[in-house]
Enzyme design. Structure first.
Site, short mmCIF file in Angstrom:
data_model
loop_
_atom_site.label_atom_id
_atom_site.label_comp_id
_atom_site.label_asym_id
_atom_site.label_seq_id
_atom_site.Cartn_x
_atom_site.Cartn_y
_atom_site.Cartn_z
N HIS A 37 28.84 -0.39 -27.29
CA HIS A 37 29.81 -1.31 -27.92
C HIS A 37 30.62 -0.61 -29.00
O HIS A 37 30.98 -1.21 -30.02
CB HIS A 37 29.09 -2.53 -28.49
CG HIS A 37 28.41 -3.38 -27.47
ND1 HIS A 37 29.08 -4.31 -26.70
CD2 HIS A 37 27.11 -3.43 -27.07
CE1 HIS A 37 28.22 -4.89 -25.87
NE2 HIS A 37 27.03 -4.36 -26.07
N ASN B 275 27.47 -11.35 -24.58
CA ASN B 275 28.42 -10.65 -23.74
C ASN B 275 29.34 -11.65 -23.06
O ASN B 275 29.20 -12.87 -23.25
CB ASN B 275 27.70 -9.82 -22.66
CG ASN B 275 27.09 -8.54 -23.21
OD1 ASN B 275 27.63 -7.92 -24.12
ND2 ASN B 275 25.96 -8.15 -22.66
N TYR C 84 18.80 -3.56 -32.78
CA TYR C 84 20.11 -3.74 -33.38
C TYR C 84 20.09 -3.51 -34.88
O TYR C 84 20.93 -2.79 -35.43
CB TYR C 84 20.66 -5.14 -33.05
CG TYR C 84 21.41 -5.18 -31.75
CD1 TYR C 84 20.81 -4.77 -30.56
CD2 TYR C 84 22.72 -5.60 -31.69
CE1 TYR C 84 21.48 -4.79 -29.37
CE2 TYR C 84 23.42 -5.62 -30.50
CZ TYR C 84 22.80 -5.22 -29.34
OH TYR C 84 23.47 -5.24 -28.15
#
Length: 483
Positions: A54, A127, A337
């Site tokens: 990303h 997404n 993350y």
């Protein structure tokens, strides 16, 4: 009107920003030129580690407004009443390419929302597809390695891409999405967003529900063919960034309607698919969409690096009334993350304006580290303490999850249709004849470039397992391109 004075980073005025200080005319540069040294040293340090995935992204600020009462399902304050508005930041992105990659490529798109709620930040990191390629986080590094640039050739290799998919039958559903008509969105405004994972909502009475998020674009779905995308990339590699920026600047504010699918927690164990499998959807006939509210983007960032690249989203940023599910991919992301941002931005990245909570103050006992801007020297830095420090509430954010022990490498499906291919076949059979033709052409275009027949055969077997006609068409199309 007088002009603002250029200064050094310590605030002193700069006398000359065009010429370095030298020892006489044409002489060597002097070490005492503080402005020159500071300018060069800072320039050397402008780049930070790029996101592994990303990396190429765009973003904007906006708000979310509740339009329908969902208080029976969640106690989250920002969803508590119709008409309530919450500030947010939304980052769009491609997945596989680097920061300098083009926008109009065949790739899933990130759809990450940071809600600045009165109970802290809630991050919904999703997404533009409701499913994903894999269902277990232990496969994620290998999956991304197969999609990124090859270490020897320095470019994305069809052999690597399709070889991984050949060994991952669970990817068949997402590959069918990716190679279909929605694989290349025309813009970020013209695509849906999905939470993809299954999450948990808990109401004020402690009742638990599992939910899936669907952000439906109000601009309508628009996508590009491979030929259209190639033409656009040749003219403007930043096409999606350009479109989003210009639309907001001219007052055409993009919006999405949020719907959720809601499953009472007690129904999860007997559902005909594993409800926590990221490669599966919940058919709307089983759990219809229920409208929640409207998301609107109405303000561009002033600085893309400060606000888009330094925006840090983590699926473990929950608020009361919302929590995780047993989804294994989600469980892995809860760690990965946040850890990625500690590496990229530092342990104090949550103090940056784009990441900091707005309606609450972060009260915790974290201390020090690089760029610590919240130093409170007169506050005790341990807990519990006797000096009026922040204390725990004793109230969990969501209901506890049942925990089962490890039962083997691959547990058998609970139901006959809960395999890696049924839903991919269902998706294929929903397509029109023209959509099927384009899907097969897209798959064959990539698969025909693979150098090994066994990799090709494994992938064709996956499509055939989803639907016999699907597999037959792919096989014939690949053979035609290779003959």
């Amino acid at each position: 009107m007088s002009k603002r004075v250029l200064t050094t980073e310590s605030g002193a005025p700069v006398a000359d920003n065009q010429n370095s200080a030298t020892a006489g005319v044409g002489g060597p540069i002097l070490l005492q030129d503080q402005h020159l040294l500071e300018k060069l040293a800072r320039f050397n340090r402008e780049r930070i580690p790029e996101r592994v995935v990303h990396a190429r992204g765009s973003g904007a600020y906006g708000h979310f407004e509740v339009t329908d009462d969902v208080s029976a399902y969640t106690s989250a304050a920002f969803l508590s009443e119709v008409g309530k508005k919450t500030e947010l930041f939304l980052r769009f992105s491609t997945v596989a390419d680097s920061l300098g990659g083009a926008d109009a490529v065949r790739d899933p798109r990130g759809f990450a929302v940071k809600f600045y709620t009165e109970e802290g930040n809630y991050d919904l990191v999703g997404n533009n597809t409701p499913v994903f390629f894999i269902k277990d986080p232990i496969k994620f590094p290998d999956f991304i390695h197969s999609q990124k640039r090859d270490p020897f050739t320095g470019k994305q290799e069809p052999d690597n891409v399709w070889d991984f998919w050949a060994h991952s039958p669970e990817a068949t559903h997402q590959v069918t999405w990716l190679m279909g008509d929605r694989g290349i969105p025309a813009s970020y405004r013209h695509m849906n967003g999905y939470g993809s994972h299954t999450y948990q909502w808990t109401n004020a009475q402690g009742e638990a529900f599992f939910v899936k998020y669907h952000f439906k674009t109000n601009q309508g779905i628009r996508s590009l063919s491979a030929e259209q995308a190639a033409e656009i990339v040749g003219k403007d590699g930043n096409s999606h960034q350009t479109d989003l920026l210009q639309a907001i600047e001219r007052g055409v504010y993009p919006s999405w309607t949020l719907y959720v699918q809601i499953m009472p927690a007690a129904e999860a164990a007997d559902y005909r698919f594993n409800p926590f499998d990221l490669t599966k959807v919940w058919p709307h006939s089983d759990y219809p969409l229920q409208r929640v509210g409207r998301l609107v983007l109405d303000r561009n960032p002033d600085n893309v690096f400060a606000e888009v690249e330094q925006a840090a989203f983590s699926p473990n940023n929950f608020v009361p009334g919302i929590g995780p599910s047993p989804d294994k991919m989600l469980q892995g992301r809860l760690f990965a993350y946040a850890d990625a941002h500690r590496y990229r931005l530092g342990v104090n990245h949550t103090l940056l304006p784009v990441n900091a909570p707005k309606a609450t103050v972060a009260n915790n006992y974290g201390r020090d580290g690089f760029m610590a801007a919240n130093a409170q020297g007169r506050v005790k830095n341990y807990e519990p303490n006797s000096f009026d420090g922040p204390v725990e509430t004793g109230q969990p954010l969501s209901a506890p999850l049942a925990v089962n022990g490890y039962t083997g490498t691959h547990a058998a499906p609970q139901h006959a249709k809960d395999d890696d291919f049924f839903q991919a076949g269902e998706l294929y059979r929903l397509m029109s004849e023209e959509e099927k033709q384009r899907l097969v052409a897209n798959i064959a275009g990539g698969l025909s470039q693979v150098s090994r027949d066994d990799i090709i055969e494994k992938n064709i077997a996956h499509f055939a397992a989803a639907d016999a006609d699907y597999g037959k068409r792919v096989e014939e199309a690949v053979r035609a391109l290779r003959d």
